[in-house]
Every structure is written in C-alpha cells, then in structure tokens.
Design an enzyme around this catalytic site. Sequence first.
Site, mmCIF file in Angstrom:
data_model
loop_
_atom_site.group_PDB
_atom_site.id
_atom_site.type_symbol
_atom_site.label_atom_id
_atom_site.label_comp_id
_atom_site.label_asym_id
_atom_site.label_seq_id
_atom_site.Cartn_x
_atom_site.Cartn_y
_atom_site.Cartn_z
ATOM 1 N N GLY A 66 0.743 -1.231 0.068
ATOM 2 C CA GLY A 66 -0.145 -0.031 0.015
ATOM 3 C C GLY A 66 0.696 1.244 0.116
ATOM 4 O O GLY A 66 0.406 2.151 -0.637
ATOM 5 N N CYS A 67 1.898 1.317 0.649
ATOM 6 C CA CYS A 67 2.400 2.838 0.804
ATOM 7 C C CYS A 67 3.913 2.730 0.165
ATOM 8 O O CYS A 67 4.768 1.928 0.065
ATOM 9 C CB CYS A 67 2.912 2.864 2.475
ATOM 10 N N ILE A 68 3.863 3.932 -0.443
ATOM 11 C CA ILE A 68 5.163 4.308 -1.534
ATOM 12 C C ILE A 68 5.638 5.540 -0.983
ATOM 13 O O ILE A 68 5.059 6.560 -0.725
ATOM 14 C CB ILE A 68 4.545 4.575 -2.664
#
Lengths: 101, 410
Positions: free
Chosen positions: A99-101
């Site tokens: 999910g997190c970039i």
Amino acid sequence: MSKLLDSVKFDADGYLDDPNQWTEELAKEIAAREGITLSDRHWVVINYARNEWKTKGEAPTLRNITKNTDVDTKELYGLFPGGPGKLAAKVAGLHKPTGCI
Amino acid sequence: MKTFLVLGAGTGGTMMANKLAKRLDPQEWKIILVDKDETHYYQPGFLFIPFGFYKPEDVVKTKKAFVPSNAEFILSDIELIEPDANKVTLTSAKRVIQYDQLLVATGTDIRPGEIEGLAGAGWHQNIFDFYTYAGSVALSKFLSTFRGGRVVINVAEMPIKCPVAPLEFSFLADYYFQQRGIRNKVELIYTTPLSGAFTKPKASEMLGGLLEKKGIHIEPDFAISDVDAGKNVIYSYDGREISYDLLVSIPTNMGADVIGRSGMGDDLNFVPTNKYTLQSQKWPNVWVIGDASNVPASKAGAVAHFESDTLIENIERSIHGQALQETFDGHVNCYIETGFGKGLLIDFNYETEPLPGTYPLPVVGPFSLLKESTVNHWGKLAFKWIYWNILVKGLPMPVPSRMSMVGKRA
C-alpha cells in the site's frame, strides 16, 4: 520449528512465498509463531483478507478491513498488536502489503 | 466533433491538455478542461512558505494562463461522472458534457476530518498542515512568533502526496530554528505509521540517519488514533501518547469526493488504474494521471510528468484502434531539501529502490543520488522555473521518462 511450518517457504520477512499453499492449520501456526492465539474475531479479519486477495490479488489495507468488516481500528490493533496490516497479511498467508510508497 | 474532457487543471491535467492540444486534430477534437479553482499553485513551494524561504505570492499563478488557446476552460465543481454513459454533470448551471474520451486529473487532498479531534479546536491554532496554501501561510505566521517547545510532525496515514515532504519539513525546521538561534529550545519529533523514515530500505536508512544526525527523534509505527486539542496530546492505536506545543499534521490524503460519489474509486477515492498503461481498469475511454490514480508510485508532479508521456502515446493509440503500450515504469525523481543549502536526490521506479550514484550521467552527474550536496539544492530551486515554464506547458524535459540504471550503484 513445526513440521507444517517447515513444509512451506517463507520470504525474508516471514511472509508465505506462495499464498496458495495457505491452510487454516498453517494460519494457526504462523500466528503462534507471532505470539497470537487465534479467536473468532481474528478469523473475521483473516477470512476477509483471504477473500480480498482472491478477488484483487493483494492484501487489504487497514482502512479497507475496517470499512468492510465489523472490526474497527482499535480492535484490529488489539487483535494484531504492532502492525495489524502486516501481521494480518502474514497470518493470512499473503505477501507483504504494498500500500505505501 | 468529438470531445476530449479533462477533469482537473492542476499539474497533470494542465500538462496533458497542452499535449493533447498539440497532438489531436483540431478539426476532429474539442478539448474541454474543468476545474473548481481559478488559481494554479506551485505546490512544492508550500514546503518553503512556513519558514519564510518563499513568499506566498511566489507560488501562485492563474490557471487560465496555462490553458491552450484551442481548449475551453470551465470554472466549476463536478457533480457526477457517469462513465457507463460517457457523461459528466457539472455543478455550475448543471451543465452536462457528453465525452468521447475522459482524463481524470482530480488529484488528492488532505482530510483532517478523518482523524478524531484533528480538525477541531486546535486546527490552525497550534495544529497546522502545510499541504494547502492556507495551511502553509497560517503556519508561517505561527512560526514567526514561536519561541520554543515541542514540535511534533505527524504523518497520519499512507499514501500521501509527496511522501518525502514531511521529512524535508523536519530537516528545514531544524535549519530554521538554528538560524533563529532557538534550536536548543525546540524539541523535534517525527511520528510516522511506517516502520522507518521512508518506504524503501536504502533511502529509509539514509534518511533515518539524517534525522538522527540532526537531533530529530523518530517515533516509527505510530498510527494516530485521535488528537486531544484541549490537552495538546496525540494518541496512537497501540496506546502511546505524545504531547505537543505545535503539531504539524499531514492528515489522511484522499481523492476527490466526486470520484467516490460516482463509484469510480477505492476506499480512499483513488481510481483503480492499470499501472503500466494508465488506462482505467474498468472503462477503456477513461485515463488517469497523477495523484488521482491508485498506481503504486509516489504522488508527485514529476511522476505525473513521466506518466504524461505514456498517456499521450496510449491515448493516440487507443483512438486509432491500436494496442496500448505498457511503458510507464513507476519512475519517481525527487529532490529532498535537507537544510543548510543542501539537498538529496532520489530516483527510482516500481522495481528498483533508490540507489546511490549520480544523475543523469555517470560520474559527472551533476546531481548526486542519495547523498547531500549543494548542487542538489540548486536543482530543487531550479525546479520552480522548470515547473512554470516547461512542465505544466507540456514541453519536453531534458531527462528521459523511463528510469535508467546509468550512474546508479546497486
């Protein structure tokens, strides 16, 4: 280490290599390794995560879990202490959430 | 006459409208650009306003100035998108636009209301964001009279626009308080839901080391549950509490409400998009650029620019019935201000994490990757000129869109 855990492959962070090898028995052992005893409420999250993976191909985000099940964020942190998103994915035999970039 | 409708005239929408105006046959296509706001903000500048490094007027221009002459610009909010019927209803005069091709460029915004107590009594009193013009200007006023205390920087939830900005804010805060001679009276705490400073291992280690070097305490795995604006305390779901004198908040980021209303978004109103072609996963005549999409790349203007090259090719191919190219590689390129006139540069994509080396050329650079340098800081400052004069006008940039391993050390 148990025979069941030995019979499958995990990546360096402890996520199951092949989510298709997952079984409920395996989930119990992965959870135990993380210090968690699974209750009915854990299973609500795990089953939801498995279903999401089947339809979308990846582990659900926390927001997705709390929006679509009756488990709220506070309870989720109680069930899977520390990082519920990552821990739930681990127990559900899914890859690390991206999910997190 | 066919209609190409672009929703949103921010960085991505404006850039694409300019490219489309050059590529589509004006005898055949009419381009319409819609936005609810007349002002185009240079958003990277919001980072510098709180410290007085930029003045508010440095980051503002009118949107109309960048609209191509053969396109129509409509100032209005959007009521509903009906992609099954190729139809968009605007708020203004309930105008209905029937389109042939649609580009969604509606961006992302902060949603302080998503965290209990955040948008309450303390909001813009001693709790500020710096992701909006209003927030960064209000914070600059607050900081100018701040005499010391505990400053807590909190990232509420991922993903956020420009994921390095909260780190840059922390580095610049350290620099700013040193310049004012009150650094010894200020405690800086960086709280993040991530397990480290950043999402990618090598960069996380490097940036975490910089925080430490600058005496900024990092509180990882901190998932904020609520804010008590009376007591000036933030709480995490796992029972931690941290008090603050100034809370600099990066609230939950979400896509536009109209995306949610129209049933086109995920849980955060981001549009499910093919991460290689940038076509909507559901509607073949719907395209998505920038922050509005759910592709796992950073939400940033440079990314929108790299995406625009894939988009313009694929839109033309699609119009002519040709197969799409899977050319977008998740390329991210961003300068990270670290204070004291220095900066870092990171360059990565879907597959390759940020690595050390030089950019864009081996050895001579002139920019160094994952390493502080003065030249990187100049790069960041030069970017404002490039943004207004090249980027939003959709003109070619002097660096390739796809990431290159040239100059990188694995």
